[in-house]
Scaffold this motif. Structure first.
Motif, PDB file in Angstrom:
ATOM      1  N   ASP A 119       0.879  -1.168   0.000  1.00 37.61           N
ATOM      2  CA  ASP A 119       0.000   0.000   0.000  1.00 37.61           C
ATOM      3  C   ASP A 119       0.916   1.218   0.000  1.00 37.61           C
ATOM      4  O   ASP A 119       1.602   1.485   0.986  1.00 37.61           O
ATOM      5  CB  ASP A 119      -0.903  -0.019   1.234  1.00 37.61           C
ATOM      6  CG  ASP A 119      -1.914   1.109   1.265  1.00 37.61           C
ATOM      7  OD1 ASP A 119      -1.645   2.194   0.701  1.00 37.61           O
ATOM      8  OD2 ASP A 119      -2.986   0.924   1.867  1.00 37.61           O
ATOM      9  N   LEU A 120       0.967   1.948  -1.094  1.00 31.96           N
ATOM     10  CA  LEU A 120       1.909   3.059  -1.239  1.00 31.96           C
ATOM     11  C   LEU A 120       1.525   4.276  -0.417  1.00 31.96           C
ATOM     12  O   LEU A 120       2.377   5.116  -0.126  1.00 31.96           O
ATOM     13  CB  LEU A 120       2.038   3.432  -2.722  1.00 31.96           C
ATOM     14  CG  LEU A 120       2.572   2.305  -3.626  1.00 31.96           C
ATOM     15  CD1 LEU A 120       2.532   2.728  -5.090  1.00 31.96           C
ATOM     16  CD2 LEU A 120       3.967   1.885  -3.211  1.00 31.96           C
ATOM     17  N   ARG A 121       0.280   4.411  -0.020  1.00 32.40           N
ATOM     18  CA  ARG A 121      -0.161   5.561   0.780  1.00 32.40           C
ATOM     19  C   ARG A 121       0.109   5.357   2.270  1.00 32.40           C
ATOM     20  O   ARG A 121       0.490   6.278   2.968  1.00 32.40           O
ATOM     21  CB  ARG A 121      -1.651   5.805   0.566  1.00 32.40           C
ATOM     22  CG  ARG A 121      -1.990   6.230  -0.839  1.00 32.40           C
ATOM     23  CD  ARG A 121      -3.486   6.348  -1.016  1.00 32.40           C
ATOM     24  NE  ARG A 121      -3.818   6.668  -2.390  1.00 32.40           N
ATOM     25  CZ  ARG A 121      -5.007   6.456  -2.924  1.00 32.40           C
ATOM     26  NH1 ARG A 121      -5.974   5.925  -2.214  1.00 32.40           N
ATOM     27  NH2 ARG A 121      -5.234   6.780  -4.168  1.00 32.40           N
ATOM     28  N   LYS A 122      -0.123   4.138   2.762  1.00 33.54           N
ATOM     29  CA  LYS A 122      -0.010   3.864   4.194  1.00 33.54           C
ATOM     30  C   LYS A 122       1.246   3.095   4.563  1.00 33.54           C
ATOM     31  O   LYS A 122       1.544   2.932   5.750  1.00 33.54           O
ATOM     32  CB  LYS A 122      -1.235   3.074   4.664  1.00 33.54           C
ATOM     33  CG  LYS A 122      -2.537   3.825   4.465  1.00 33.54           C
ATOM     34  CD  LYS A 122      -3.716   2.959   4.821  1.00 33.54           C
ATOM     35  CE  LYS A 122      -5.011   3.652   4.466  1.00 33.54           C
ATOM     36  NZ  LYS A 122      -6.148   2.751   4.522  1.00 33.54           N
ATOM     37  N   GLY A 123       1.932   2.558   3.574  1.00 34.21           N
ATOM     38  CA  GLY A 123       3.147   1.802   3.843  1.00 34.21           C
ATOM     39  C   GLY A 123       2.913   0.376   4.306  1.00 34.21           C
ATOM     40  O   GLY A 123       3.853  -0.291   4.718  1.00 34.21           O
ATOM     41  N   GLN A 124       1.692  -0.100   4.293  1.00 37.98           N
ATOM     42  CA  GLN A 124       1.397  -1.466   4.722  1.00 37.98           C
ATOM     43  C   GLN A 124       1.861  -2.471   3.679  1.00 37.98           C
ATOM     44  O   GLN A 124       1.802  -2.211   2.483  1.00 37.98           O
ATOM     45  CB  GLN A 124      -0.108  -1.654   4.928  1.00 37.98           C
ATOM     46  CG  GLN A 124      -0.688  -0.773   5.985  1.00 37.98           C
ATOM     47  CD  GLN A 124      -2.208  -0.766   5.912  1.00 37.98           C
ATOM     48  OE1 GLN A 124      -2.789  -0.886   4.849  1.00 37.98           O
ATOM     49  NE2 GLN A 124      -2.835  -0.603   7.059  1.00 37.98           N
ATOM     50  N   LYS A 125       2.284  -3.625   4.184  1.00 39.18           N
ATOM     51  CA  LYS A 125       2.664  -4.718   3.309  1.00 39.18           C
ATOM     52  C   LYS A 125       1.663  -5.852   3.512  1.00 39.18           C
ATOM     53  O   LYS A 125       1.414  -6.248   4.654  1.00 39.18           O
ATOM     54  CB  LYS A 125       4.080  -5.199   3.618  1.00 39.18           C
ATOM     55  CG  LYS A 125       5.127  -4.179   3.292  1.00 39.18           C
ATOM     56  CD  LYS A 125       6.509  -4.703   3.595  1.00 39.18           C
ATOM     57  CE  LYS A 125       7.535  -3.622   3.281  1.00 39.18           C
ATOM     58  NZ  LYS A 125       8.905  -4.089   3.533  1.00 39.18           N
ATOM     59  N   LEU A 126       1.118  -6.349   2.420  1.00 41.17           N
ATOM     60  CA  LEU A 126       0.170  -7.447   2.465  1.00 41.17           C
ATOM     61  C   LEU A 126       0.703  -8.579   1.602  1.00 41.17           C
ATOM     62  O   LEU A 126       1.294  -8.337   0.550  1.00 41.17           O
ATOM     63  CB  LEU A 126      -1.206  -7.019   1.939  1.00 41.17           C
ATOM     64  CG  LEU A 126      -1.954  -5.961   2.750  1.00 41.17           C
ATOM     65  CD1 LEU A 126      -1.564  -4.570   2.330  1.00 41.17           C
ATOM     66  CD2 LEU A 126      -3.430  -6.152   2.583  1.00 41.17           C
ATOM     67  N   ASN A 127       0.488  -9.797   2.066  1.00 44.02           N
ATOM     68  CA  ASN A 127       0.911 -10.973   1.319  1.00 44.02           C
ATOM     69  C   ASN A 127      -0.315 -11.870   1.164  1.00 44.02           C
ATOM     70  O   ASN A 127      -1.072 -12.041   2.117  1.00 44.02           O
ATOM     71  CB  ASN A 127       2.035 -11.691   2.084  1.00 44.02           C
ATOM     72  CG  ASN A 127       2.489 -12.925   1.368  1.00 44.02           C
ATOM     73  OD1 ASN A 127       1.973 -14.002   1.618  1.00 44.02           O
ATOM     74  ND2 ASN A 127       3.442 -12.775   0.468  1.00 44.02           N
ATOM     75  N   PHE A 128      -0.491 -12.435  -0.022  1.00 41.53           N
ATOM     76  CA  PHE A 128      -1.664 -13.259  -0.317  1.00 41.53           C
ATOM     77  C   PHE A 128      -1.248 -14.589  -0.933  1.00 41.53           C
ATOM     78  O   PHE A 128      -0.277 -14.650  -1.682  1.00 41.53           O
ATOM     79  CB  PHE A 128      -2.574 -12.544  -1.336  1.00 41.53           C
ATOM     80  CG  PHE A 128      -3.108 -11.227  -0.871  1.00 41.53           C
ATOM     81  CD1 PHE A 128      -4.302 -11.160  -0.178  1.00 41.53           C
ATOM     82  CD2 PHE A 128      -2.419 -10.054  -1.122  1.00 41.53           C
ATOM     83  CE1 PHE A 128      -4.803  -9.936   0.252  1.00 41.53           C
ATOM     84  CE2 PHE A 128      -2.910  -8.837  -0.704  1.00 41.53           C
ATOM     85  CZ  PHE A 128      -4.114  -8.775  -0.010  1.00 41.53           C
ATOM     86  N   ASP A 129      -2.047 -15.615  -0.655  1.00 41.48           N
ATOM     87  CA  ASP A 129      -1.878 -16.892  -1.359  1.00 41.48           C
ATOM     88  C   ASP A 129      -2.387 -16.755  -2.793  1.00 41.48           C
ATOM     89  O   ASP A 129      -1.839 -17.342  -3.712  1.00 41.48           O
ATOM     90  CB  ASP A 129      -2.623 -18.014  -0.644  1.00 41.48           C
ATOM     91  CG  ASP A 129      -1.996 -18.343   0.712  1.00 41.48           C
ATOM     92  OD1 ASP A 129      -0.802 -18.060   0.914  1.00 41.48           O
ATOM     93  OD2 ASP A 129      -2.720 -18.886   1.568  1.00 41.48           O
TER      94      ASP A 129
END
Length: 181
Positions: A119-129
């Motif tokens: 997420d480029l706005r909040k800096g969150q990193k998400l990983n998905f199967d």
């Protein structure tokens, strides 16, 4: 004998009339079709590919780079994928995956073998199967999700988010893991 001769001439005359008239049947020739019966599809095989998807106003909604692209114009298998998602001409997320299926006419980018989303706005990193980017419906649906905020890790069965990642809901079993020093 004369009677036999007149009968023979009569039969010959009737036969000639039937031949000339085509035996009374009308011959209809089937029209020759020059139109293809099915829409022909264009096959694509590229070593490196770059796709840009826009909305009806001409604004970018996603941009895809792939190490390779193979398939037909409405169903493409991509390898070594990087994708930027846009909202109002502004980048809001970056996706990275080993492979994807891109269906531009249906509005689907399916990252079927796992994906990382930043997420480029909040800096969150998400990983998905696996991750579905439904760009015509403006939705993002991920399975087997892990969201990282600093020392906090959220893990859930499914994430459904709106375009822009402003709202989302974790479904199924959700775990919160806080890592210490």
């Amino acid at each position: 004998m004369e009677r036999w001769f007149h009968s023979a001439i009569y039969i010959v005359q009737i036969s000639l009339l039937l031949i000339i008239a085509g035996c009374g049947g009308k011959k209809v020739q089937a029209p020759i079709s020059t139109q293809p019966t099915e829409k022909e599809k264009i096959g694509v095989m590229l070593k490196e590919a770059h796709y840009i998807q826009t909305n009806n106003k001409g604004e970018k909604i996603l941009e895809i780079w792939a190490g390779s692209s193979e398939g037909e114009e409405d169903y493409l298998r991509l390898e070594k994928v990087r994708c930027i998602l846009y909202e109002n001409n502004e980048k809001f997320a970056e996706l990275v995956a080993s492979s994807a299926i891109y269906q531009p006419q249906q509005g689907i980018l399916l990252l079927d073998k796992g994906a990382d989303l930043q997420d480029l706005r909040k800096g969150q990193k998400l990983n998905f199967d696996s991750l579905e980017v439904l760009f015509k419906k403006k939705k993002i649906i991920g399975k087997g999700v892990r969201i990282k905020w600093g020392k906090i890790l959220l893990a859930g069965k499914e994430l459904r988010a709106d375009w822009g990642l402003k709202k989302g809901i974790l479904r199924g079993k959700t775990e919160i893991i806080i890592k210490g020093k």
